[in-house]
Design a protein around this motif. Structure first.
Motif, PDB file in Angstrom:
ATOM      1  N   LEU A  41       2.797  -3.076  -0.065  1.00  0.00           N
ATOM      2  CA  LEU A  41       1.070  -3.445  -0.088  1.00  0.00           C
ATOM      3  C   LEU A  41       0.315  -3.007   0.997  1.00  0.00           C
ATOM      4  N   GLN A  42       0.861  -2.571   2.264  1.00  0.00           N
ATOM      5  CA  GLN A  42       0.195  -1.971   3.336  1.00  0.00           C
ATOM      6  C   GLN A  42      -0.495  -0.869   2.971  1.00  0.00           C
ATOM      7  N   LEU A  43      -0.155  -0.030   1.899  1.00  0.00           N
ATOM      8  CA  LEU A  43      -0.733   1.196   1.457  1.00  0.00           C
ATOM      9  C   LEU A  43      -2.175   1.026   0.995  1.00  0.00           C
ATOM     10  N   HIS A  44      -2.994   1.697   1.322  1.00  0.00           N
ATOM     11  CA  HIS A  44      -4.474   1.362   0.920  1.00  0.00           C
ATOM     12  C   HIS A  44      -4.371   2.099  -0.534  1.00  0.00           C
ATOM     13  N   GLY A  45      -4.754   1.210  -1.478  1.00  0.00           N
ATOM     14  CA  GLY A  45      -4.832   1.447  -3.008  1.00  0.00           C
ATOM     15  C   GLY A  45      -3.648   0.786  -3.588  1.00  0.00           C
ATOM     16  N   MET A  46      -2.736  -0.066  -2.913  1.00  0.00           N
ATOM     17  CA  MET A  46      -1.624  -0.612  -3.641  1.00  0.00           C
ATOM     18  C   MET A  46      -2.306  -2.246  -3.974  1.00  0.00           C
ATOM     19  N   GLY A  47      -1.923  -2.765  -4.869  1.00  0.00           N
ATOM     20  CA  GLY A  47      -2.410  -4.181  -5.209  1.00  0.00           C
ATOM     21  C   GLY A  47      -1.299  -4.893  -6.000  1.00  0.00           C
ATOM     22  N   PRO A  48      -1.751  -6.103  -6.144  1.00  0.00           N
ATOM     23  CA  PRO A  48      -0.623  -6.843  -6.981  1.00  0.00           C
ATOM     24  C   PRO A  48      -0.102  -6.383  -8.330  1.00  0.00           C
ATOM     25  N   LYS A  49      -1.160  -5.773  -9.055  1.00  0.00           N
ATOM     26  CA  LYS A  49      -0.797  -5.342 -10.558  1.00  0.00           C
ATOM     27  C   LYS A  49       0.073  -3.803 -10.458  1.00  0.00           C
ATOM     28  N   ALA A  50      -0.049  -3.218  -9.337  1.00  0.00           N
ATOM     29  CA  ALA A  50       0.766  -1.842  -9.016  1.00  0.00           C
ATOM     30  C   ALA A  50       2.029  -2.424  -8.681  1.00  0.00           C
ATOM     31  N   LEU A  51       1.970  -3.327  -7.612  1.00  0.00           N
ATOM     32  CA  LEU A  51       3.389  -3.783  -7.286  1.00  0.00           C
ATOM     33  C   LEU A  51       4.303  -4.469  -8.180  1.00  0.00           C
ATOM     34  N   ASP A  52       3.601  -5.106  -9.341  1.00  0.00           N
ATOM     35  CA  ASP A  52       4.134  -5.541 -10.312  1.00  0.00           C
ATOM     36  C   ASP A  52       4.980  -4.429 -11.104  1.00  0.00           C
ATOM     37  N   GLN A  53       4.179  -3.609 -11.530  1.00  0.00           N
ATOM     38  CA  GLN A  53       4.702  -2.356 -12.317  1.00  0.00           C
ATOM     39  C   GLN A  53       5.784  -1.618 -11.809  1.00  0.00           C
ATOM     40  N   ILE A  54       5.933  -1.409 -10.403  1.00  0.00           N
ATOM     41  CA  ILE A  54       6.985  -0.748  -9.710  1.00  0.00           C
ATOM     42  C   ILE A  54       8.025  -1.804  -9.630  1.00  0.00           C
ATOM     43  N   ARG A  55       7.888  -3.118  -9.427  1.00  0.00           N
ATOM     44  CA  ARG A  55       8.915  -4.124  -9.547  1.00  0.00           C
ATOM     45  C   ARG A  55       9.614  -3.938 -10.887  1.00  0.00           C
ATOM     46  N   GLN A  56       8.831  -4.142 -12.198  1.00  0.00           N
ATOM     47  CA  GLN A  56       9.432  -4.143 -13.185  1.00  0.00           C
ATOM     48  C   GLN A  56      10.424  -2.678 -13.576  1.00  0.00           C
ATOM     49  N   ALA A  57       9.751  -1.705 -13.126  1.00  0.00           N
ATOM     50  CA  ALA A  57      10.322  -0.410 -13.146  1.00  0.00           C
ATOM     51  C   ALA A  57      11.712  -0.357 -12.380  1.00  0.00           C
ATOM     52  N   LEU A  58      11.937  -0.892 -11.302  1.00  0.00           N
ATOM     53  CA  LEU A  58      12.980  -1.210 -10.382  1.00  0.00           C
ATOM     54  C   LEU A  58      13.959  -1.960 -11.263  1.00  0.00           C
ATOM     55  N   SER A  59      13.513  -3.143 -11.707  1.00  0.00           N
ATOM     56  CA  SER A  59      14.452  -4.097 -12.268  1.00  0.00           C
ATOM     57  C   SER A  59      15.191  -3.494 -13.609  1.00  0.00           C
ATOM     58  N   ALA A  60      14.318  -2.632 -14.494  1.00  0.00           N
ATOM     59  CA  ALA A  60      14.773  -1.987 -15.530  1.00  0.00           C
ATOM     60  C   ALA A  60      15.963  -0.983 -15.153  1.00  0.00           C
ATOM     61  N   ARG A  61      16.190  -0.572 -13.876  1.00  0.00           N
ATOM     62  CA  ARG A  61      17.493   0.382 -13.582  1.00  0.00           C
ATOM     63  C   ARG A  61      18.292  -0.494 -12.723  1.00  0.00           C
ATOM     64  N   GLY A  62      18.037  -1.816 -12.438  1.00  0.00           N
ATOM     65  CA  GLY A  62      19.009  -2.587 -11.792  1.00  0.00           C
ATOM     66  C   GLY A  62      18.847  -2.463 -10.334  1.00  0.00           C
ATOM     67  N   LEU A  63      17.649  -2.271  -9.929  1.00  0.00           N
ATOM     68  CA  LEU A  63      17.132  -1.893  -8.464  1.00  0.00           C
ATOM     69  C   LEU A  63      16.231  -2.759  -8.034  1.00  0.00           C
ATOM     70  N   SER A  64      15.829  -3.170  -6.762  1.00  0.00           N
ATOM     71  CA  SER A  64      14.842  -4.109  -6.247  1.00  0.00           C
ATOM     72  C   SER A  64      14.370  -3.833  -4.955  1.00  0.00           C
ATOM     73  N   PHE A  65      13.354  -4.040  -4.660  1.00  0.00           N
ATOM     74  CA  PHE A  65      12.799  -3.668  -3.098  1.00  0.00           C
ATOM     75  C   PHE A  65      13.494  -4.256  -2.180  1.00  0.00           C
ATOM     76  N   ALA A  66      13.734  -3.785  -0.845  1.00  0.00           N
ATOM     77  CA  ALA A  66      14.517  -4.381   0.122  1.00  0.00           C
ATOM     78  C   ALA A  66      14.027  -5.761   0.403  1.00  0.00           C
ATOM     79  N   GLU A  67      15.165  -6.808   0.800  1.00  0.00           N
ATOM     80  CA  GLU A  67      14.918  -7.932   1.016  1.00  0.00           C
ATOM     81  C   GLU A  67      14.159  -7.998   2.774  1.00  0.00           C
TER      82      GLU A  67
END
Length: 69
Positions: A41-67
């Motif tokens: 989220l610290q990257l300029h241009g990233m927002g909640p919608k984009a973060l959610d899209q990445i979260r969903q794509a990670l989840s579909a592959r059995g991955l997640s963001f680091a804790e």
């Protein structure tokens, strides 16, 4: 000859987020397993919608963001 890695970021990722991520060198979903959501989220241009899209794509592959550490 070095082969350029193809991006596997979500196709419908909003353009500002795509520019922010690729500009920072993030083109593969597995790279996000080493980052927290706050990092991204610290990257300029990233927002909640984009973060959610990445979260969903990670989840579909059995991955997640680091804790958070």
């Amino acid at each position: 000859m070095e082969r350029k890695m193809e991006s596997d970021l979500p196709e419908k990722l909003v353009k500002p987020a795509l520019r922010a991520l690729t500009g920072a060198g993030y083109i593969r979903l597995d790279q996000f397993t080493e980052l927290t959501e706050s990092d991204v989220l610290q990257l300029h241009g990233m927002g909640p919608k984009a973060l959610d899209q990445i979260r969903q794509a990670l989840s579909a592959r059995g991955l997640s963001f680091a804790e958070k550490s």
